[in-house]
Design a protein around this motif. Structure first.
Motif, PDB file in Angstrom:
ATOM      1  N   ALA A   1     -23.493  10.245  -8.539  1.00  0.00           N
ATOM      2  CA  ALA A   1     -24.482  11.483  -8.860  1.00  0.00           C
ATOM      3  C   ALA A   1     -25.057  11.933  -7.915  1.00  0.00           C
ATOM      4  CB  ALA A   1     -25.185  10.717 -10.204  1.00  0.00           C
ATOM      5  N   ALA A   2     -25.799  11.065  -6.855  1.00  0.00           N
ATOM      6  CA  ALA A   2     -26.603  11.539  -5.879  1.00  0.00           C
ATOM      7  C   ALA A   2     -25.672  12.160  -4.661  1.00  0.00           C
ATOM      8  CB  ALA A   2     -27.245  10.089  -5.115  1.00  0.00           C
ATOM      9  N   ALA A   3     -24.425  12.088  -4.921  1.00  0.00           N
ATOM     10  CA  ALA A   3     -23.646  12.727  -3.759  1.00  0.00           C
ATOM     11  C   ALA A   3     -23.806  14.460  -4.122  1.00  0.00           C
ATOM     12  CB  ALA A   3     -22.378  12.494  -3.767  1.00  0.00           C
ATOM     13  N   ASP A   4     -23.374  15.067  -3.025  1.00  0.00           N
ATOM     14  CA  ASP A   4     -23.496  16.665  -3.250  1.00  0.00           C
ATOM     15  C   ASP A   4     -22.196  17.117  -3.943  1.00  0.00           C
ATOM     16  OD1 ASP A   4     -25.951  17.228  -1.528  1.00  0.00           O
ATOM     17  OD2 ASP A   4     -24.606  16.069  -0.114  1.00  0.00           O
ATOM     18  N   VAL A   5     -21.017  16.318  -3.865  1.00  0.00           N
ATOM     19  CA  VAL A   5     -20.222  16.680  -4.398  1.00  0.00           C
ATOM     20  C   VAL A   5     -19.226  15.441  -4.858  1.00  0.00           C
ATOM     21  CG1 VAL A   5     -18.652  17.447  -2.240  1.00  0.00           C
ATOM     22  CG2 VAL A   5     -17.936  18.354  -4.501  1.00  0.00           C
ATOM     23  N   ARG A   6     -18.301  15.417  -5.931  1.00  0.00           N
ATOM     24  CA  ARG A   6     -17.560  14.354  -6.390  1.00  0.00           C
ATOM     25  C   ARG A   6     -16.141  15.087  -6.179  1.00  0.00           C
ATOM     26  NH1 ARG A   6     -22.068  14.081  -7.673  1.00  0.00           N
ATOM     27  NH2 ARG A   6     -21.846  16.204  -8.875  1.00  0.00           N
ATOM     28  N   VAL A   7     -15.207  14.256  -5.446  1.00  0.00           N
ATOM     29  CA  VAL A   7     -13.937  14.682  -5.398  1.00  0.00           C
ATOM     30  C   VAL A   7     -12.905  13.635  -5.732  1.00  0.00           C
ATOM     31  CG1 VAL A   7     -14.434  16.386  -3.619  1.00  0.00           C
ATOM     32  CG2 VAL A   7     -13.601  14.052  -3.068  1.00  0.00           C
ATOM     33  N   LYS A   8     -11.691  14.334  -6.255  1.00  0.00           N
ATOM     34  CA  LYS A   8     -10.636  13.493  -6.495  1.00  0.00           C
ATOM     35  C   LYS A   8      -9.322  14.032  -6.052  1.00  0.00           C
ATOM     36  CE  LYS A   8     -10.814  11.672 -10.912  1.00  0.00           C
ATOM     37  NZ  LYS A   8     -10.853  11.899 -12.404  1.00  0.00           N
ATOM     38  N   MET A   9      -8.349  13.166  -5.429  1.00  0.00           N
ATOM     39  CA  MET A   9      -7.130  13.532  -5.260  1.00  0.00           C
ATOM     40  C   MET A   9      -6.234  13.644  -6.133  1.00  0.00           C
ATOM     41  SD  MET A   9      -8.632  10.984  -2.843  1.00  0.00           S
ATOM     42  CE  MET A   9      -9.316  11.310  -1.200  1.00  0.00           C
ATOM     43  N   PRO A  10      -5.168  14.520  -6.108  1.00  0.00           N
ATOM     44  CA  PRO A  10      -4.019  14.547  -7.134  1.00  0.00           C
ATOM     45  C   PRO A  10      -3.591  13.074  -7.478  1.00  0.00           C
ATOM     46  CG  PRO A  10      -3.578  15.760  -5.436  1.00  0.00           C
ATOM     47  CD  PRO A  10      -4.634  15.442  -5.266  1.00  0.00           C
ATOM     48  N   MET A  11      -3.228  12.623  -8.503  1.00  0.00           N
ATOM     49  CA  MET A  11      -2.405  11.245  -8.747  1.00  0.00           C
ATOM     50  C   MET A  11      -1.480  11.758  -9.607  1.00  0.00           C
ATOM     51  SD  MET A  11      -4.535   9.046  -7.046  1.00  0.00           S
ATOM     52  CE  MET A  11      -3.845   7.605  -7.617  1.00  0.00           C
ATOM     53  N   MET A  12      -0.039  11.653  -9.013  1.00  0.00           N
ATOM     54  CA  MET A  12       1.109  12.073  -9.855  1.00  0.00           C
ATOM     55  C   MET A  12       1.663  11.121 -10.802  1.00  0.00           C
ATOM     56  SD  MET A  12       0.521  15.044  -8.505  1.00  0.00           S
ATOM     57  CE  MET A  12       1.954  16.021  -9.207  1.00  0.00           C
ATOM     58  N   GLY A  13       1.320   9.673 -10.464  1.00  0.00           N
ATOM     59  CA  GLY A  13       2.070   8.547 -11.199  1.00  0.00           C
ATOM     60  C   GLY A  13       1.461   7.818 -12.096  1.00  0.00           C
ATOM     61  N   LYS A  14       1.620   6.652 -12.341  1.00  0.00           N
ATOM     62  CA  LYS A  14       1.054   5.732 -13.129  1.00  0.00           C
ATOM     63  C   LYS A  14      -0.340   5.195 -12.826  1.00  0.00           C
ATOM     64  CE  LYS A  14       4.652   4.655 -15.971  1.00  0.00           C
ATOM     65  NZ  LYS A  14       4.806   4.787 -17.319  1.00  0.00           N
ATOM     66  N   ALA A  15      -0.505   5.133 -11.381  1.00  0.00           N
ATOM     67  CA  ALA A  15      -1.800   4.608 -10.995  1.00  0.00           C
ATOM     68  C   ALA A  15      -2.829   5.589 -11.141  1.00  0.00           C
ATOM     69  CB  ALA A  15      -1.532   4.148  -9.342  1.00  0.00           C
TER      70      ALA A  15
ATOM     71  N   THR B   1       0.689  -1.294   0.145  1.00  0.00           N
ATOM     72  CA  THR B   1      -0.130   0.051   0.133  1.00  0.00           C
ATOM     73  C   THR B   1       0.726   1.090   0.022  1.00  0.00           C
ATOM     74  OG1 THR B   1      -1.894  -1.236   0.971  1.00  0.00           O
ATOM     75  CG2 THR B   1      -1.754   1.309   1.266  1.00  0.00           C
ATOM     76  N   MET B   2       1.884   1.351   0.622  1.00  0.00           N
ATOM     77  CA  MET B   2       2.805   2.359   0.696  1.00  0.00           C
ATOM     78  C   MET B   2       3.389   2.709  -0.663  1.00  0.00           C
ATOM     79  SD  MET B   2       5.112   2.389   4.212  1.00  0.00           S
ATOM     80  CE  MET B   2       4.276   2.297   5.844  1.00  0.00           C
ATOM     81  N   LEU B   3       3.844   1.480  -1.304  1.00  0.00           N
ATOM     82  CA  LEU B   3       4.268   1.626  -2.627  1.00  0.00           C
ATOM     83  C   LEU B   3       3.416   2.406  -3.785  1.00  0.00           C
ATOM     84  CD1 LEU B   3       6.334  -1.677  -3.201  1.00  0.00           C
ATOM     85  CD2 LEU B   3       7.333   0.546  -3.041  1.00  0.00           C
ATOM     86  N   ARG B   4       2.102   1.788  -3.321  1.00  0.00           N
ATOM     87  CA  ARG B   4       1.039   2.521  -4.214  1.00  0.00           C
ATOM     88  C   ARG B   4       0.634   3.891  -3.815  1.00  0.00           C
ATOM     89  NH1 ARG B   4      -5.137   0.035  -4.294  1.00  0.00           N
ATOM     90  NH2 ARG B   4      -6.064   1.356  -5.852  1.00  0.00           N
ATOM     91  N   THR B   5       0.755   4.421  -2.681  1.00  0.00           N
ATOM     92  CA  THR B   5       0.631   5.848  -2.389  1.00  0.00           C
ATOM     93  C   THR B   5       1.952   6.649  -2.744  1.00  0.00           C
ATOM     94  OG1 THR B   5      -0.360   4.884  -0.441  1.00  0.00           O
ATOM     95  CG2 THR B   5       0.532   7.214  -0.276  1.00  0.00           C
ATOM     96  N   GLY B   6       3.062   5.797  -2.688  1.00  0.00           N
ATOM     97  CA  GLY B   6       4.061   6.562  -3.373  1.00  0.00           C
ATOM     98  C   GLY B   6       3.883   6.791  -4.766  1.00  0.00           C
ATOM     99  N   ASP B   7       3.367   5.871  -5.545  1.00  0.00           N
ATOM    100  CA  ASP B   7       3.358   6.240  -6.982  1.00  0.00           C
ATOM    101  C   ASP B   7       2.358   7.261  -7.093  1.00  0.00           C
ATOM    102  OD1 ASP B   7       3.297   5.082  -9.766  1.00  0.00           O
ATOM    103  OD2 ASP B   7       1.323   5.612  -9.258  1.00  0.00           O
ATOM    104  N   ALA B   8       1.143   7.275  -6.331  1.00  0.00           N
ATOM    105  CA  ALA B   8       0.211   8.525  -6.416  1.00  0.00           C
ATOM    106  C   ALA B   8       0.623  10.003  -6.174  1.00  0.00           C
ATOM    107  CB  ALA B   8      -0.942   8.070  -5.452  1.00  0.00           C
ATOM    108  N   VAL B   9       1.642   9.848  -5.147  1.00  0.00           N
ATOM    109  CA  VAL B   9       2.033  11.306  -4.559  1.00  0.00           C
ATOM    110  C   VAL B   9       3.367  11.834  -5.541  1.00  0.00           C
ATOM    111  CG1 VAL B   9       1.174  11.123  -2.365  1.00  0.00           C
ATOM    112  CG2 VAL B   9       3.676  10.557  -2.902  1.00  0.00           C
ATOM    113  N   GLY B  10       3.905  10.860  -6.440  1.00  0.00           N
ATOM    114  CA  GLY B  10       4.911  11.151  -7.207  1.00  0.00           C
ATOM    115  C   GLY B  10       6.078  10.874  -6.562  1.00  0.00           C
ATOM    116  N   ALA B  11       6.254   9.966  -5.497  1.00  0.00           N
ATOM    117  CA  ALA B  11       7.503   9.744  -4.744  1.00  0.00           C
ATOM    118  C   ALA B  11       8.159   9.010  -5.837  1.00  0.00           C
ATOM    119  CB  ALA B  11       7.125   9.047  -3.414  1.00  0.00           C
ATOM    120  N   GLY B  12       9.575   9.092  -5.337  1.00  0.00           N
ATOM    121  CA  GLY B  12      10.802   8.310  -6.225  1.00  0.00           C
ATOM    122  C   GLY B  12      10.746   6.761  -5.758  1.00  0.00           C
TER     123      GLY B  12
END
Lengths: 274, 274
Positions: free
Chosen positions: B236-250, A139-150
């Motif tokens: 669609a029924a939610a008041d707001v739909r949000v996303k976290m930034p994803m900087m990598g491949k995932a 899970t940490m690796l997956r999170t690392g990818d998401a935040v742009g970690a090296g």
């Protein structure tokens, strides 16, 4: 492996290669062979897109009918790997699951060292000390990818990052994040040879609110053992010790959760000040 | 149970109560009995501090030598529960582990419904849809406790929150967080009877950056199934739909991680604007 690979068929559960690859579910065999096993078309495709191809690719009864499987087969053969058409029973045996994925890939362990890391390639690096749970590690690796970690630096006696559970939980990030195993003293010496802010998530005294600190790149986020946290001397050697607010009865977060909450704070600060 | 409880000794692995309690590791027996099993002095102490005491408390060979064990024994007896001095082998049998904890408690399942919830008692509520992994579920409860959430609402066919793995991962938060199982339509009808901002973490279109939204209490954070996310109609029924930034491949985070990152953002906004 630049010679084109070959394609063969294995249908016997007692085939020596099947027996040998199956042992890769055990750590000592992974160490001896320098190989690990990743299940599923999704993870194998993440690997392919990161330029990593298996030495052996086992295909189940569905073969390469899926376009992603066909691409995987073509690239594996082009890279000199072996593609093996096989049965559901053999895939079950390899993966240890009753309902196996459609493919199993056998990959070389990268064996990356601290000296191989270029800290300037990423603004965030994750560091975990005596991590015990392979699910947390993946899970940490997956999170690392998401935040742009090296990548992830594993200190002292952490669980094996190439365990099947860790590879699975990484959802492919095991192929995109650098992974280094090191002792604390090696890590600290390497860290201090260049720029880097070491931030310890720490439950003891002398901490700041994790949002009160201005993080500078490259930020090294250090998380301690799941049940004991990190030794006091590690926290003391960090540039800053931080704590998340805890509003309830508990005094700590799951290690992978704490790492993610910290990593998103670092990322969010960079987004604001860019 | 207001009559004072009793203390007994069981040393036989074939004792009928041991056999019966051991079956609580299976979901259908938990449902039939309305009971669940929690291992370890730490979790039992969290429960005690939250005012929850076991109906049966199994003590291993260390007995009540630890002060926390002694307090647990006294309070269990005072509440009318039964304290059972037993062997390491019996604790192993109950917990299914080779190295059992020093105590095992058997607790009544609270059976909380939506109608029992007072949404105004907490600024954050977690909602999970078809959650599959008991470790993720327990981790969400633990995170809920940390951010000051009121509880976790499990929609549709989620994994059983009283499974041993979920209880363990919750680190005691199973006793401090409210827990409700409901269908989506029941939940939505209940939600709209009062104040509440429903926030979906959504990977599809029509989303905002999770830090661009101003959250209002009570905030209901909705997280979808680990591999498929949530149905489009829920988002669609939610008041707001949000996303976290994803900087990598995932393209996604682990469900428990996404929930925690969201929940800390909601908490942090409240800390800033208070």
């Amino acid at each position: 492996m630049t010679e084109p690979g070959r394609r063969s068929t294995i249908e016997s559960l007692s085939n020596p290669l099947v027996k040998r690859m199956r042992l890769l579910r055990e750590k000592r065999h992974r160490r001896t062979e320098g190989l690990f096993l990743a299940e599923g078309l999704r993870i194998a495709t993440e690997a392919r897109e990161a330029g990593v191809l298996p030495q052996w690719l086992f295909l189940g009864p569905e073969g390469d009918t899926h376009p992603l499987a066909a691409a995987l087969v073509a690239d594996t053969l082009a890279a000199g790997g072996e593609v093996i058409d096989t049965t559901g029973a053999i895939l079950s045996k390899l993966s240890g699951k009753d309902n196996p994925q459609t493919v199993v890939g056998i990959y070389a362990e990268p064996q990356t060292t601290l000296a191989d890391l270029d800290r300037d390639t990423a603004p965030i690096w994750l560091v975990a000390e005596r991590l015990r749970d392979p699910g947390n590690l993946g899970t940490m690796l997956r999170t690392g990818d998401a935040v742009g970690a090296g990548g992830l630096i594993l200190l002292d006696e952490s669980t094996d990052p190439y365990a099947v559970e860790a590879v699975r939980a990484s959802m492919g990030a095991i192929f995109t994040q650098k992974l280094v195993v090191a002792r604390w003293d090696e890590f600290l010496a390497w860290l201090r040879q260049g720029p880097g802010q070491l931030v310890a998530t720490w439950l003891g005294d002398d901490t700041q609110d994790y949002q009160a600190v201005r993080y500078t790149a490259p930020t090294f986020i250090l998380t301690g053992n799941e049940s004991q946290g990190m030794p006091g001397e590690y926290a003391a050697a960090a540039d800053v010790r931080v704590k998340m607010p805890m509003m309830g009865k508990a005094d700590s977060l799951n290690a992978a959760i704490a790492t993610a909450v910290m990593a998103y704070e670092v990322l969010n600060q960079r987004r604001r000040h860019r």
